[in-house]
Design an enzyme around this catalytic site. Sequence first.
Site, PDB file in Angstrom:
ATOM      1  N   ASN A 146      37.239  34.069  38.852  1.00  0.00           N
ATOM      2  CA  ASN A 146      36.735  35.440  38.750  1.00  0.00           C
ATOM      3  C   ASN A 146      36.701  35.946  37.320  1.00  0.00           C
ATOM      4  OD1 ASN A 146      39.634  35.166  39.448  1.00  0.00           O
ATOM      5  ND2 ASN A 146      39.674  37.322  38.866  1.00  0.00           N
ATOM      6  N   CYS A 320      42.540  43.293  38.635  1.00  0.00           N
ATOM      7  CA  CYS A 320      43.773  43.216  39.421  1.00  0.00           C
ATOM      8  C   CYS A 320      45.009  43.072  38.544  1.00  0.00           C
ATOM      9  CB  CYS A 320      43.715  42.047  40.389  1.00  0.00           C
ATOM     10  SG  CYS A 320      42.226  42.022  41.362  1.00  0.00           S
TER      11      CYS A 320
HETATM   12  N1  PMP Z   1      40.463  36.524  44.817  1.00  0.00           N
HETATM   13  C1  PMP Z   1      39.686  36.680  43.737  1.00  0.00           C
HETATM   14  C2  PMP Z   1      39.164  35.463  43.034  1.00  0.00           C
HETATM   15  C3  PMP Z   1      39.380  37.973  43.264  1.00  0.00           C
HETATM   16  O1  PMP Z   1      38.619  38.125  42.182  1.00  0.00           O
HETATM   17  C4  PMP Z   1      39.906  39.102  43.951  1.00  0.00           C
HETATM   18  C5  PMP Z   1      39.614  40.497  43.457  1.00  0.00           C
HETATM   19  N2  PMP Z   1      38.276  40.851  43.556  1.00  0.00           N
HETATM   20  C6  PMP Z   1      40.701  38.874  45.095  1.00  0.00           C
HETATM   21  C7  PMP Z   1      40.958  37.582  45.491  1.00  0.00           C
HETATM   22  C8  PMP Z   1      41.310  40.016  45.859  1.00  0.00           C
HETATM   23  O2  PMP Z   1      40.336  40.800  46.443  1.00  0.00           O
HETATM   24  P1  PMP Z   1      40.749  42.169  47.188  1.00  0.00           P
HETATM   25  O3  PMP Z   1      41.496  42.977  46.160  1.00  0.00           O
HETATM   26  O4  PMP Z   1      39.415  42.766  47.534  1.00  0.00           O
HETATM   27  O5  PMP Z   1      41.561  41.814  48.359  1.00  0.00           O
END
Ligand code: PMP
Length: 384
Positions: A146, A320
């Site tokens: 990501n 995050c």
């Molecule tokens: N895995 C990846 C690779 C992410 O980039 C993200 C955040 N977009 C997540 C998991 C977690 O997603 P969420 O916060 O929508 O649960």
Amino acid sequence: MDYAGSTPVDPRVKEAMEPYFSEVYGNPSSLHSAGREAAEALSKAREQVAGLVNAKAPRNIIFTSGATEATNLAIKGVAARSKDKKEILISAIEHISVVNVCRYLQKQGFTIRTVPVDSYGLLDLEALKEALSEKTALISVMYANNEIGTIEPVREIGGIARDAGVPFHCDATAACGKVPIDVEKERIDLLTISSNDMYGPKGTGALYVRDGIRLEPLIHGGGQERGLRSGTENLPNIAGMGAAAELAGAEMEREGKRLTGLRDTLIKGVLDSIPESYLNGHPKKRLPNNAHFRFSYIEGESIILSLDMIGVQAASGSACTSKTLEPSKCLTAIGLSHEEAHGSLQLTLGRSNTMEDVKYVVDNLPGIIKRLRAMSPLAPKMES
Ligand code: PMP
């Protein structure tokens, strides 16, 4: 240019969600006609999401509250059913939602083995083979990173896992809807899918679970979602996720080509016009919308604030983990020093971006970098 941080709900998705708030409000588990209507909508969404990843049957899709929950269900679900095998293999660049589930399992007696990646972020397949043992309960490697956008050799990883008889979980949050995913050909057993990374509503996701993979549920209750995720389904959001999946699948080829063109113009424009600028991640095996740079002598945060002042939203790493001052684990795993990692800029493109936007950044970024370097105590005097 921070579509990795969040995508807006596509107006067509919003339209698909509309009926499920007040018109079709039955509980999919109710036996009367209003319930059946809701159950049909749920089935349709399941088919749409299954179609996007080539799942054999819609029943293989379990709706959750998002990617994080899907990953928790996959990893903890396998771990809880694993009696003798107490080792989990993950890549060195997994998202924090995988890493922290593993940290939790470590406290429960599991051993977590981290498999290294090369300087592009590609998993070391030989190291993966070496790390496998009769104690391995699960392999978890993301589809695409990501942050730096590198697409992992998923088919090879799936082959290695299948040959060893070990289940393979793949976090496809960053990749789903952007590149074709085929759980059959790629031999993926568990796949984390996110709605809000593909223009669907937030707070919704899904886990693809191959037939025969046995999971312990995290949430117990009325037995919805084949007993793997109890609780009345969030129908408006699930209908939205279904529509988002179908749109992403239908438009993937055209939009992928368009974004790749914008991305490559952006990368070339930045690297050509800014001295001591570098691309992070693989030059070719990368998400069509991802450009990730590093610039010597300056901090990513100051670039982001400067870009924000001229109307460009960008990131220096994952949203995050933006609250920590630590450099990105992904960037240090590909071999960058702390200083190099801190000088990073992530630009992720999406449906609203045009060539004009790209040109605007290419025209304005060199001046920003020059100004920041002139103020930087790290920059050599001549540099400014
Ligand atoms: N895995 C990846 C690779 C992410 O980039 C993200 C955040 N977009 C997540 C998991 C977690 O997603 P969420 O916060 O929508 O649960």
